[in-house]
Scaffold this motif. Sequence first.
Motif, PDB file in Angstrom:
ATOM      1  N   UNK A 265       0.815  -1.225   0.000  1.00 43.44           N
ATOM      2  CA  UNK A 265       0.000   0.000   0.000  1.00 43.44           C
ATOM      3  C   UNK A 265       0.842   1.265   0.000  1.00 43.44           C
ATOM      4  N   UNK A 266       2.049   1.197   0.573  1.00 45.45           N
ATOM      5  CA  UNK A 266       2.892   2.392   0.677  1.00 45.45           C
ATOM      6  C   UNK A 266       3.848   2.547  -0.501  1.00 45.45           C
ATOM      7  N   UNK A 267       3.712   1.710  -1.529  1.00 44.85           N
ATOM      8  CA  UNK A 267       4.577   1.818  -2.703  1.00 44.85           C
ATOM      9  C   UNK A 267       5.826   0.962  -2.635  1.00 44.85           C
ATOM     10  N   UNK A 268       6.127   0.386  -1.474  1.00 44.97           N
ATOM     11  CA  UNK A 268       7.217  -0.584  -1.395  1.00 44.97           C
ATOM     12  C   UNK A 268       6.709  -1.925  -1.922  1.00 44.97           C
ATOM     13  N   UNK A 269       7.589  -2.927  -1.908  1.00 45.55           N
ATOM     14  CA  UNK A 269       7.211  -4.234  -2.428  1.00 45.55           C
ATOM     15  C   UNK A 269       7.533  -5.336  -1.420  1.00 45.55           C
ATOM     16  N   UNK A 270       6.638  -6.286  -1.313  1.00 43.71           N
ATOM     17  CA  UNK A 270       6.939  -7.520  -0.609  1.00 43.71           C
ATOM     18  C   UNK A 270       7.584  -8.471  -1.606  1.00 43.71           C
ATOM     19  N   UNK A 271       8.779  -8.935  -1.299  1.00 43.43           N
ATOM     20  CA  UNK A 271       9.503  -9.834  -2.199  1.00 43.43           C
ATOM     21  C   UNK A 271       9.517 -11.238  -1.620  1.00 43.43           C
ATOM     22  N   UNK A 272       9.109 -12.211  -2.426  1.00 47.16           N
ATOM     23  CA  UNK A 272       9.229 -13.624  -2.070  1.00 47.16           C
ATOM     24  C   UNK A 272      10.257 -14.246  -3.002  1.00 47.16           C
ATOM     25  N   UNK A 273      11.311 -14.802  -2.440  1.00 49.67           N
ATOM     26  CA  UNK A 273      12.381 -15.392  -3.240  1.00 49.67           C
ATOM     27  C   UNK A 273      12.437 -16.892  -2.995  1.00 49.67           C
TER      28      UNK A 273
END
Length: 332
Positions: A265-273
Amino acid sequence: MNYDIFNGDADGIISLLQLRLANPIESELVTGVKRDINLLSKLVDKVELAKGDKLTVLDISMEKNQAGLVCALDGEIDVFYADHHRTGDIAVSKHLDAHIDLDANTCTALIVDGVLNGEYHYWAITAAYGDNLIAKGDQLSKVAGLPVEQSEQLKELGTLINYNGYGAVVEDLHFHPAKLYMALLKYPSPFDVIADNSSPFYRLQSAYQEDMDNALAIQAEYRSDVVSAFELPNEPWARRISGVYGNQLANQNPNSAHAVLTENRDGTYTASLRAPLSNKQGAGDICSQFETGGGRAAAAGINALPKEQIADFIKAVEAFYHVGPTSAGKDF
């Protein structure tokens, strides 16, 4: 007071499920979305623990909860801790009963399965499948004498429980992890869950398919010889499916790493590796280079990756798994 503190994914839920089926007690449940891993430290900050309290901590990184663990042990609180994530320094205390195994081919539920001498082994196999240890789950199913149809049922159930844990907030989920745990606690066997048409299995099955169909329509944003990256939108369905989608990508192409980036929501990203299944190492080390990152060798993530750091993240993945020439996609 007893506190059961557990990750909200399949591994955390099923680890506690085994323990409480074997040893029912009244306890306060402390859990959240899969990426809410500072659960022990949050509890210690919020609750004034007292001598005689007992903590059971399952499937959350000891490294990320060092402050809370040390505080509890200094207060002479007994802690049972089972996990397979990064630990940092393991405290030496007569109040700590630690069961830690960092092997890339195990999970917390399998550790608990060992503690319980296989008392609820089918549940442990379900958790292994849910944690994307597919080859391990298949091996254990074969040793247990399960026909292929039943091992596939355990695989689907584990995947669905794991799918439910993904989201930015619990409102993204179909079931709060504590409620899902309580709903499953009445089933001594995972096959009992599948046999009950009113169980959570069927609601999750329908929701999963809808979310996965959305994800499968997404094209790779970046692809090279060693990593593929996919970007999902800031939508509840995307947050729910991101982890199991990454697992599916890894299973489809076991020689490549896969990154799923979901806009927050804040423009950052959740990254799943996901590390390549043929080389299950490095994911936790890569993600830990970034401020909100962590995880284990085979699978890891970053909770809030700034957009301007995505290129650095992809480069770090490329560098670890030996960069090859870009064959498709774009630069972030």
